[in-house]
Enzyme design. Sequence first.
Site, PDB file in Angstrom:
ATOM      1  N   GLU A   1      14.380 -15.078   0.733  1.00  0.00           N
ATOM      2  CA  GLU A   1      14.704 -16.158   1.666  1.00  0.00           C
ATOM      3  C   GLU A   1      13.810 -17.378   1.418  1.00  0.00           C
ATOM      4  O   GLU A   1      14.168 -18.497   1.786  1.00  0.00           O
ATOM      5  CB  GLU A   1      14.512 -15.688   3.111  1.00  0.00           C
ATOM      6  CG  GLU A   1      15.447 -14.579   3.557  1.00  0.00           C
ATOM      7  CD  GLU A   1      15.053 -14.035   4.938  1.00  0.00           C
ATOM      8  OE1 GLU A   1      14.155 -14.641   5.577  1.00  0.00           O
ATOM      9  OE2 GLU A   1      15.639 -13.027   5.365  1.00  0.00           O
TER      10      GLU A   1
ATOM     11  N   ASP B   1       0.831  -1.193   0.000  1.00  0.00           N
ATOM     12  CA  ASP B   1       0.000   0.000   0.000  1.00  0.00           C
ATOM     13  C   ASP B   1       0.875   1.257   0.000  1.00  0.00           C
ATOM     14  O   ASP B   1       1.849   1.352   0.751  1.00  0.00           O
ATOM     15  CB  ASP B   1      -0.894  -0.016   1.243  1.00  0.00           C
ATOM     16  CG  ASP B   1      -1.838   1.158   1.304  1.00  0.00           C
ATOM     17  OD1 ASP B   1      -2.681   1.291   0.400  1.00  0.00           O
ATOM     18  OD2 ASP B   1      -1.731   1.944   2.266  1.00  0.00           O
TER      19      ASP B   1
END
Length: 527
Positions: free
Chosen positions: A227, A175
């Site tokens: 990751e 956002d």
Amino acid sequence: MLQHLDHLVSLGIDAIWISPWYPSPLHDGGYDVADYCDIDPRYGTLAQADTLIARAHDNGLRIIIDLVPNHCSIDHPLFRAALAAGPGSPERDLFIFRDGRGPDGDQPPNNWPAHFGGSAWQRVVGPDGMPEQWYLHLFAPEQPDWNWTNPAVPAFFDDVLRFWFDRDVDGFRIDVADSCAKDMALPDLPAGTGGDVAGETKYPGHPFFDRPELEAIHRRWRMVADEYADTPQGPRIFVSEAYLGPTHRLAAYTTEGRLHMTFNFDALLTEWSYASQRAMIEATLAGYGAVGAPSTWVLGNHDQPRVVSRYGRTATGALFTAEDGLGRRAAKGPDRDEDLALGRRRARAAALLELALPGGAYVYQGDELGLQEVDLPDEVLQDPIWERSGHTVKGRDGCRVPLPWSGDRPPYGFSPEDATSPPWLPQPDWADRTVAAQAGDPASFLTLYREALAIRHRHPALGDGTLRWSADAPAGVLAFDREPGFSCWVNFGPAPVALPAGVTVLLTSAPSVTGDLAPDQAVWFTY
């Protein structure tokens, strides 16, 4: 959502973006987050969210949720602690508190405006009942901004990302991805920029839009996502939400190692005309092609009037030029010149145009049903824009009315049968627009979207790739070819045009195929 997952599967989409589902006092539709690692009990539980994610994956769907990193809620425990701790405390340094200007500190620290109207600063009252410091809120006063220069803030959001990635969420929609970083000297905006937050006022060097410090924030998020690249679920992704132009500025957010893609609001805001649509498409493909990122296409979202209503108006959007792009247009309620039949005809054509272009495409909930903007009575409006504008701008509630699923009267299957209260916003007469009413209708919006998405999945020319403009198309027809053997034509002209001889029509935006392509209609064909 669990009970309607079959609708999304049958529609033919690949992923679901869920707007904020976090605990929130709902001062701004959930974008005032009180807890980033839980589910608001009005929507369900964490266990139910886990079930939704698992069932979506079982059906080949990915789940993208909202991250709201620019601000939180005044009810967030860390902000409550900041208020209690007082000036100069470590707790307050998680946010942006400043003393006021003037002899008594009764003037805001600078002239920055809030997006929803008024000043971007709110003064707080100390334990003794006396006014003291001010805090920054670029949106509503109930949404204090985080201080991203404090190392504890990015570390906090690292943990939020990992919390949801560990629950198998596939990615985040970021956002206001262009406004986390601020010039912490807090300079006044130059005269003339005022309170307008349109894209064209986001000038280079702006104190709170598109700051150079954003790149490090984006790259840190990307490192967390990476990751998880080698997990069985596969890579996790970020989608940027930012109204920013010209195209190359927003495309920079998708350079290698930053965010994966952006919402293309140029596509949403551009007027329905041959010249603007072609210029917007060319600028989009060139801008994102230059950085090796996928283009995306958006017709509607929860911040702008619905596409059916926009395209039924005299002013259908903004003029787009490759040199200047275009800025943000404020959301508003229905215009009096709105022609819904015209708007639906154009919206059907726009859907085929969007889904034929190279890259990703987003469908805002309800656009697949041809829903229009709802002219709501003043007494039910909830958007903070309504209050902050002094009841002069209705805001965005008209595109956020709950979906109609079935039945011939409100709430059209949206609420459980044993619900004791109506949905948060009232629905109009949508008996003919429900999913149930459209599912078996070959001429319906829903059928058009299902057929278009099915073709998009199976045709080798669609999805990623390139396009070539058709040199021999009639005047006023936006026409392009994609290999192997696919063409899309959209008639922006005033008269019907004949299709090339010998082609095979795959799909037309008109309810039935005729020999000619009428104005405001689109067609897919093979050659």
